[in-house]
Design a protein around this motif. Structure first.
Motif, PDB file in Angstrom:
ATOM      1  N   LEU A  71       0.826  -1.204   0.000  1.00  0.00           N
ATOM      2  CA  LEU A  71       0.000   0.000   0.000  1.00  0.00           C
ATOM      3  C   LEU A  71       0.865   1.261   0.000  1.00  0.00           C
ATOM      4  CD1 LEU A  71      -2.844   1.105   0.013  1.00  0.00           C
ATOM      5  CD2 LEU A  71      -2.900   0.846   2.489  1.00  0.00           C
ATOM      6  N   VAL A  72       1.890   1.278   0.833  1.00  0.00           N
ATOM      7  CA  VAL A  72       2.810   2.425   0.861  1.00  0.00           C
ATOM      8  C   VAL A  72       3.464   2.604  -0.507  1.00  0.00           C
ATOM      9  CG1 VAL A  72       5.016   3.244   1.810  1.00  0.00           C
ATOM     10  CG2 VAL A  72       3.244   2.389   3.338  1.00  0.00           C
ATOM     11  N   SER A  73       3.885   1.514  -1.103  1.00  0.00           N
ATOM     12  CA  SER A  73       4.525   1.567  -2.421  1.00  0.00           C
ATOM     13  C   SER A  73       3.567   2.101  -3.490  1.00  0.00           C
ATOM     14  CB  SER A  73       5.034   0.174  -2.791  1.00  0.00           C
ATOM     15  OG  SER A  73       5.661   0.189  -4.040  1.00  0.00           O
ATOM     16  N   ALA A  74       2.318   1.645  -3.465  1.00  0.00           N
ATOM     17  CA  ALA A  74       1.317   2.100  -4.444  1.00  0.00           C
ATOM     18  C   ALA A  74       1.013   3.585  -4.255  1.00  0.00           C
ATOM     19  CB  ALA A  74       0.040   1.272  -4.328  1.00  0.00           C
ATOM     20  N   LEU A  75       0.915   4.031  -3.005  1.00  0.00           N
ATOM     21  CA  LEU A  75       0.672   5.450  -2.734  1.00  0.00           C
ATOM     22  C   LEU A  75       1.837   6.308  -3.247  1.00  0.00           C
ATOM     23  CD1 LEU A  75      -0.888   5.145   0.812  1.00  0.00           C
ATOM     24  CD2 LEU A  75      -2.004   6.167  -1.181  1.00  0.00           C
ATOM     25  N   ASN A  76       3.046   5.842  -3.014  1.00  0.00           N
ATOM     26  CA  ASN A  76       4.212   6.579  -3.494  1.00  0.00           C
ATOM     27  C   ASN A  76       4.268   6.607  -5.022  1.00  0.00           C
ATOM     28  OD1 ASN A  76       5.238   7.429  -1.013  1.00  0.00           O
ATOM     29  ND2 ASN A  76       6.340   5.517  -0.709  1.00  0.00           N
ATOM     30  N   ASP A  77       3.888   5.510  -5.666  1.00  0.00           N
ATOM     31  CA  ASP A  77       3.849   5.460  -7.122  1.00  0.00           C
ATOM     32  C   ASP A  77       2.831   6.472  -7.655  1.00  0.00           C
ATOM     33  OD1 ASP A  77       4.537   4.374  -9.718  1.00  0.00           O
ATOM     34  OD2 ASP A  77       2.677   3.230  -9.657  1.00  0.00           O
ATOM     35  N   ALA A  78       1.656   6.513  -7.033  1.00  0.00           N
ATOM     36  CA  ALA A  78       0.619   7.468  -7.451  1.00  0.00           C
ATOM     37  C   ALA A  78       1.100   8.903  -7.231  1.00  0.00           C
ATOM     38  CB  ALA A  78      -0.678   7.215  -6.687  1.00  0.00           C
ATOM     39  N   ARG A  79       1.758   9.163  -6.104  1.00  0.00           N
ATOM     40  CA  ARG A  79       2.253  10.513  -5.813  1.00  0.00           C
ATOM     41  C   ARG A  79       3.271  10.957  -6.852  1.00  0.00           C
ATOM     42  NH1 ARG A  79       6.700  11.995  -3.727  1.00  0.00           N
ATOM     43  NH2 ARG A  79       7.130   9.991  -2.800  1.00  0.00           N
ATOM     44  N   ARG A  80       4.184  10.062  -7.230  1.00  0.00           N
ATOM     45  CA  ARG A  80       5.188  10.402  -8.251  1.00  0.00           C
ATOM     46  C   ARG A  80       4.503  10.752  -9.578  1.00  0.00           C
ATOM     47  NH1 ARG A  80       8.094   6.402  -5.660  1.00  0.00           N
ATOM     48  NH2 ARG A  80       7.268   4.760  -6.975  1.00  0.00           N
ATOM     49  N   LYS A  81       3.508   9.965  -9.945  1.00  0.00           N
ATOM     50  CA  LYS A  81       2.790  10.224 -11.196  1.00  0.00           C
ATOM     51  C   LYS A  81       2.008  11.530 -11.121  1.00  0.00           C
ATOM     52  CE  LYS A  81       2.557   5.382 -12.539  1.00  0.00           C
ATOM     53  NZ  LYS A  81       1.714   4.186 -12.614  1.00  0.00           N
ATOM     54  N   ALA A  82       1.416  11.824  -9.961  1.00  0.00           N
ATOM     55  CA  ALA A  82       0.674  13.073  -9.780  1.00  0.00           C
ATOM     56  C   ALA A  82       1.618  14.266  -9.870  1.00  0.00           C
ATOM     57  CB  ALA A  82      -0.062  13.068  -8.438  1.00  0.00           C
ATOM     58  N   GLU A  83       2.807  14.150  -9.252  1.00  0.00           N
ATOM     59  CA  GLU A  83       3.793  15.232  -9.327  1.00  0.00           C
ATOM     60  C   GLU A  83       4.241  15.455 -10.767  1.00  0.00           C
ATOM     61  OE1 GLU A  83       6.809  13.958  -6.583  1.00  0.00           O
ATOM     62  OE2 GLU A  83       5.759  14.814  -4.862  1.00  0.00           O
ATOM     63  N   GLN A  84       4.429  14.387 -11.499  1.00  0.00           N
ATOM     64  CA  GLN A  84       4.831  14.502 -12.899  1.00  0.00           C
ATOM     65  C   GLN A  84       3.745  15.199 -13.718  1.00  0.00           C
ATOM     66  OE1 GLN A  84       5.858  10.784 -14.772  1.00  0.00           O
ATOM     67  NE2 GLN A  84       6.294  11.732 -16.729  1.00  0.00           N
ATOM     68  N   ALA A  85       2.481  14.822 -13.480  1.00  0.00           N
ATOM     69  CA  ALA A  85       1.373  15.460 -14.198  1.00  0.00           C
ATOM     70  C   ALA A  85       1.313  16.947 -13.864  1.00  0.00           C
ATOM     71  CB  ALA A  85       0.049  14.778 -13.844  1.00  0.00           C
ATOM     72  N   MET A  86       1.566  17.292 -12.590  1.00  0.00           N
ATOM     73  CA  MET A  86       1.553  18.688 -12.180  1.00  0.00           C
ATOM     74  C   MET A  86       2.685  19.461 -12.860  1.00  0.00           C
ATOM     75  SD  MET A  86       1.753  20.424  -8.376  1.00  0.00           S
ATOM     76  CE  MET A  86       0.684  19.187  -7.688  1.00  0.00           C
ATOM     77  N   GLN A  87       3.873  18.882 -12.912  1.00  0.00           N
ATOM     78  CA  GLN A  87       5.009  19.540 -13.561  1.00  0.00           C
ATOM     79  C   GLN A  87       4.733  19.771 -15.040  1.00  0.00           C
ATOM     80  OE1 GLN A  87       8.388  17.078 -12.655  1.00  0.00           O
ATOM     81  NE2 GLN A  87       8.676  17.993 -10.641  1.00  0.00           N
ATOM     82  N   GLU A  88       4.120  18.804 -15.696  1.00  0.00           N
ATOM     83  CA  GLU A  88       3.796  18.960 -17.120  1.00  0.00           C
ATOM     84  C   GLU A  88       2.802  20.099 -17.322  1.00  0.00           C
ATOM     85  OE1 GLU A  88       2.505  15.078 -18.382  1.00  0.00           O
ATOM     86  OE2 GLU A  88       4.519  14.235 -18.197  1.00  0.00           O
ATOM     87  N   LYS A  89       1.814  20.207 -16.428  1.00  0.00           N
ATOM     88  CA  LYS A  89       0.837  21.298 -16.525  1.00  0.00           C
ATOM     89  C   LYS A  89       1.526  22.643 -16.284  1.00  0.00           C
ATOM     90  CE  LYS A  89      -3.254  19.391 -17.155  1.00  0.00           C
ATOM     91  NZ  LYS A  89      -4.000  19.623 -18.363  1.00  0.00           N
ATOM     92  N   MET A  90       2.436  22.694 -15.312  1.00  0.00           N
ATOM     93  CA  MET A  90       3.148  23.946 -15.014  1.00  0.00           C
ATOM     94  C   MET A  90       3.999  24.373 -16.200  1.00  0.00           C
ATOM     95  SD  MET A  90       2.395  25.318 -12.145  1.00  0.00           S
ATOM     96  CE  MET A  90       3.745  26.400 -11.739  1.00  0.00           C
ATOM     97  N   GLN A  91       4.655  23.430 -16.856  1.00  0.00           N
ATOM     98  CA  GLN A  91       5.470  23.763 -18.019  1.00  0.00           C
ATOM     99  C   GLN A  91       4.591  24.318 -19.128  1.00  0.00           C
ATOM    100  OE1 GLN A  91       7.583  20.141 -18.864  1.00  0.00           O
ATOM    101  NE2 GLN A  91       9.211  20.605 -17.412  1.00  0.00           N
ATOM    102  N   GLY A  92       3.413  23.736 -19.306  1.00  0.00           N
ATOM    103  CA  GLY A  92       2.485  24.233 -20.309  1.00  0.00           C
ATOM    104  C   GLY A  92       2.012  25.637 -19.972  1.00  0.00           C
ATOM    105  N   LEU A  93       1.812  25.902 -18.691  1.00  0.00           N
ATOM    106  CA  LEU A  93       1.353  27.212 -18.242  1.00  0.00           C
ATOM    107  C   LEU A  93       2.420  28.270 -18.457  1.00  0.00           C
ATOM    108  CD1 LEU A  93      -0.590  29.083 -16.608  1.00  0.00           C
ATOM    109  CD2 LEU A  93       0.620  28.315 -14.578  1.00  0.00           C
TER     110      LEU A  93
END
Length: 105
Positions: A71-93
């Protein structure tokens, strides 16, 4: 004075784009997995957990520690993907505003 007005317009445009981006991030969902898919976590790009799915094979008392680790591993995997999605949106902005790289993040 014209430079100041230009800066104010740019700031207002940035604020509007940031609000738009926050709404988009809330709508973007990523899925983190662990244990070969035995645990799946859905999370928004704003780091809000939407759901957790746990395979029934892990729902045994003797599998408790394994489940916790996965569960900890899955949460960390989701967090990494969420951070990546946020960075991509920020770069677009920031890409369309002509701001120096790294100014907002």
């Amino acid at each position: 004075m014209a430079d100041f007005l230009g800066m104010m317009k740019q700031a207002a445009k940035l604020q509007s784009k940031m609000q738009e981006m926050q709404e988009e991030l809330a709508a973007v969902e990523v899925e983190g997995m662990s244990g070969g898919g035995l645990v799946r976590v859905r999370m928004s790009a704003k780091m809000e957990i939407k759901s957790i799915a746990i395979d029934p094979s892990l729902m045994k008392p003797e599998e408790r520690e394994v489940l916790q680790d996965i569960l900890v591993s899955a949460l960390n995997d989701a967090r990494r993907k969420a951070e990546q999605a946020m960075q991509e949106k920020m770069q677009g902005l920031t890409g369309g505003l002509g701001l120096p790289p790294g100014l907002l993040g």
